[in-house]
Design an enzyme around this catalytic site. Structure first.
Site, PDB file in Angstrom:
ATOM      1  CG  ASP A 279      20.343   7.791   9.301  1.00  0.00           C
ATOM      2  OD1 ASP A 279      19.096   7.800   9.329  1.00  0.00           O
ATOM      3  OD2 ASP A 279      21.014   6.742   9.260  1.00  0.00           O
TER       4      ASP A 279
ATOM      5  CD  GLU B  93      11.254   2.325  11.561  1.00  0.00           C
ATOM      6  OE1 GLU B  93      12.295   3.012  11.416  1.00  0.00           O
ATOM      7  OE2 GLU B  93      10.196   2.572  10.997  1.00  0.00           O
TER       8      GLU B  93
END
Length: 274
Positions: free
Chosen positions: A64, A53
């Site tokens: 994140d 990815e």
């Protein structure tokens, strides 16, 4: 144009045929530089990752953790553009022949233009996209263009997702289902936890798609633990941390290749130990 999403499906099926989970690595484009990021991604694939990815760094990465946020900030301060992300996909796929997806928040794609982004991602050899913040209910335009260009649309399910919600998400998705092992942001954890196994079980009850688990896996032992019950093991922050901790770019490349090899061995032990 359907060849790359087929490659993704074939890669996951081949891992299943070997009675193991696939190893899916994540690294952001443009980190530590565009060229350095491409080399790191190629090293991870050469080291044993089945799929990668490529993160599209965003200024507001709500899902994140601090490790990936740090890398994203370095990439963005380096002037990263979507063209650089697409170049990363192109070169990583061309060099290794392995499936390459983009993981991105919705806002950059929306601003770039859905038709333009999907067409250019497919042309670059991309297999699809993971869109963690795009609700299924608002994904119609994206899915239309992704299907037109032969791209997988990977949606995320979480431990908090109710069964009916999981069914709705998996019905709309393609390629595989991204099962977030825990609530919270990306990052390494001491334990991936039992909630991931329960989420995989509930997700599998709704779909034939492979179910791949991410968030929290950082070493071969954890990879083996997750590989015992999941179709794929997704590792991101641990790779990024190896690059951040490296004294120089060449050492970083060696470090991520070594980690990929360790994790690849881990996913192969998972079913044996189970």
């Amino acid at each position: 144009m359907s060849g790359n999403v087929q490659l993704l499906s074939d890669t996951l099926a081949a891992a299943k045929a070997e009675d193991r989970a696939a190893l899916i690595a994540y690294l952001p484009a443009g980190f530590p530089t565009v060229d350095g990021g491409i080399e790191a991604i190629k090293a991870v694939l050469d080291g044993g990752a089945d799929i990668v990815e490529v993160g599209l760094p965003h200024s507001d990465p709500v899902l994140d953790g601090p490790v990936i946020q740090t890398a994203d900030d370095i990439a963005l301060r380096g002037g990263l553009k979507i063209a650089d992300v697409l170049r990363t996909v192109r070169e990583a796929h061309a060099a290794t022949g392995k499936p390459v997806l983009v993981m991105t928040y919705w806002n950059p794609v929306d601003r770039y233009g859905v038709e333009r982004f999907t067409a250019e991602l497919a042309e670059a050899g991309g297999a699809g996209c993971i869109l963690p913040d795009l609700p299924v209910e608002e994904a119609g335009v994206w899915r239309e263009h992704a299907t037109k260009h032969g791209l997988a649309t990977v949606f995320v399910v979480a431990p908090s997702s109710r069964d009916a919600r999981i069914a709705r998400i998996t019905e709309a998705g393609s390629g595989f289902v991204y099962a977030a092992s825990l609530m919270g942001v990306t990052g390494t954890r001491e334990s991936v936890g039992a909630s991931a196994q329960d989420l995989v079980r509930r997700t599998r009850a709704t779909t034939e798609l492979p179910v791949c688990v991410g968030l929290g896996v950082s070493n071969a032992t954890q990879a083996a633990e997750v590989a015992a019950f999941a179709d794929g093991v997704i590792v991101g922050s641990a790779f990024v941390k190896r690059l951040l901790d490296a004294p120089d770019p060449a050492s970083g490349i060696v470090a991520v290749r070594e980690l990929a090899a360790e994790l690849a061995a881990g996913v192969r032990k998972g079913r044996v130990s189970a």
